[in-house]
Design an enzyme around this catalytic site. Sequence first.
Site, PDB file in Angstrom:
ATOM      1  N   GLY A 156     134.594   7.653   0.337  1.00  0.00           N
ATOM      2  CA  GLY A 156     134.169   7.208  -0.980  1.00  0.00           C
ATOM      3  C   GLY A 156     133.080   6.153  -0.999  1.00  0.00           C
ATOM      4  N   SER A 157     132.117   6.238  -0.073  1.00  0.00           N
ATOM      5  CA  SER A 157     131.062   5.216  -0.126  1.00  0.00           C
ATOM      6  C   SER A 157     130.157   5.418  -1.342  1.00  0.00           C
ATOM      7  CB  SER A 157     130.255   5.168   1.171  1.00  0.00           C
ATOM      8  OG  SER A 157     129.393   6.269   1.282  1.00  0.00           O
ATOM      9  N   ASN A 158     129.921   6.662  -1.738  1.00  0.00           N
ATOM     10  CA  ASN A 158     129.141   6.885  -2.970  1.00  0.00           C
ATOM     11  C   ASN A 158     129.917   6.396  -4.188  1.00  0.00           C
ATOM     12  OD1 ASN A 158     126.427   8.337  -2.680  1.00  0.00           O
ATOM     13  ND2 ASN A 158     127.724   9.382  -1.179  1.00  0.00           N
TER      14      ASN A 158
ATOM     15  N   GLU B  19     121.425   7.726  -0.641  1.00  0.00           N
ATOM     16  CA  GLU B  19     122.328   8.433  -1.564  1.00  0.00           C
ATOM     17  C   GLU B  19     122.894   7.460  -2.592  1.00  0.00           C
ATOM     18  OE1 GLU B  19     125.440  10.974  -0.033  1.00  0.00           O
ATOM     19  OE2 GLU B  19     124.374  11.336   1.823  1.00  0.00           O
TER      20      GLU B  19
ATOM     21  N   MET C 194     135.077  17.736  -1.548  1.00  0.00           N
ATOM     22  CA  MET C 194     134.860  18.924  -0.731  1.00  0.00           C
ATOM     23  C   MET C 194     135.749  20.084  -1.185  1.00  0.00           C
ATOM     24  SD  MET C 194     132.487  17.634   0.814  1.00  0.00           S
ATOM     25  CE  MET C 194     131.743  17.658   2.423  1.00  0.00           C
ATOM     26  N   ARG C 195     135.645  20.437  -2.461  1.00  0.00           N
ATOM     27  CA  ARG C 195     136.378  21.576  -3.005  1.00  0.00           C
ATOM     28  C   ARG C 195     135.400  22.442  -3.772  1.00  0.00           C
ATOM     29  NH1 ARG C 195     141.139  23.521  -2.071  1.00  0.00           N
ATOM     30  NH2 ARG C 195     141.716  23.949  -4.218  1.00  0.00           N
ATOM     31  N   ILE C 196     135.569  23.737  -3.666  1.00  0.00           N
ATOM     32  CA  ILE C 196     134.765  24.626  -4.518  1.00  0.00           C
ATOM     33  C   ILE C 196     135.464  24.643  -5.879  1.00  0.00           C
ATOM     34  CG2 ILE C 196     133.928  26.980  -4.830  1.00  0.00           C
ATOM     35  CD1 ILE C 196     133.122  26.865  -2.050  1.00  0.00           C
TER      36      ILE C 196
ATOM     37  N   HIS D 217     124.361  15.646  -3.010  1.00  0.00           N
ATOM     38  CA  HIS D 217     124.313  16.521  -1.835  1.00  0.00           C
ATOM     39  C   HIS D 217     123.354  15.902  -0.815  1.00  0.00           C
ATOM     40  CE1 HIS D 217     124.748  20.239   0.382  1.00  0.00           C
ATOM     41  NE2 HIS D 217     123.433  20.234   0.575  1.00  0.00           N
TER      42      HIS D 217
ATOM     43  N   ASP E  18     125.765  24.033  -4.954  1.00  0.00           N
ATOM     44  CA  ASP E  18     124.548  23.258  -4.645  1.00  0.00           C
ATOM     45  C   ASP E  18     123.303  23.873  -5.275  1.00  0.00           C
ATOM     46  OD1 ASP E  18     126.213  21.656  -3.063  1.00  0.00           O
ATOM     47  OD2 ASP E  18     125.832  22.841  -1.269  1.00  0.00           O
TER      48      ASP E  18
END
Length: 207
Positions: A18-20, A180, A96-98, A115, A151
Amino acid sequence: MNNGTPKKRVAVLISGRGSNMSALIEAAKQADYPAEIVAVIANKADAGGLETARAQGIPAHAIAHRDYASKHDHEAAVSEALHAAKADIICLAGYMRIISPEFVRQWEGKMLNIHPSLLPLFRGLHTHDQALEAGVRVHGCTVHFVTEGMDEGPIIAQAAVPVKTGDTPEMLAERVLPVEHETYACALALVATGKAVMKGGRTVFSD
Ligand code: GAR
């Protein structure tokens, strides 16, 4: 906001450190930032970002996809948490889930993703390896609206970094990550103020 416009309520979806997410939380501490982070949701119970968010006083929920029988059930639980938090905007930050087309449609124009590449180059995973493999001399990150194709959504903001001789994927990742953080905070502000909106499958900018 100091001009009397209410801040947009933002939920951040994460899967890991969770750095973003932290960068968005930091940006939102500024009095004149147009958004506030009202919830963090992780699809993994051990996502490190959950503790980081709680330490900042932000409600953080683990809604582990493994605990649900189907993607539909998991997304229903996520939706419930988003509505309980009265979220206006979702920021995917290493989530990281579609996401199902139904969920994407519900949040059309209100869901952002970061991304780690200059899209449309290098979709999917291992973007830094892909960049080195392709031999590009610049690399970077993209914040875009989320659409059904992975994406693929309209671009809101991008930033570039140089690729240097001898770079490894890890070195590139380290160079891209702080960029980012800045780019995401900037892109969210553009959307929260309505200066970037998704229309007809494109991002329309004003001002
Ligand atoms: C970030 O580099 C983000 O761009 C990437 O995962 C990392 C999460 O780091 N996202 C994707 O690859 C999405 N396809 P963080 O948890 O420290 O923000």
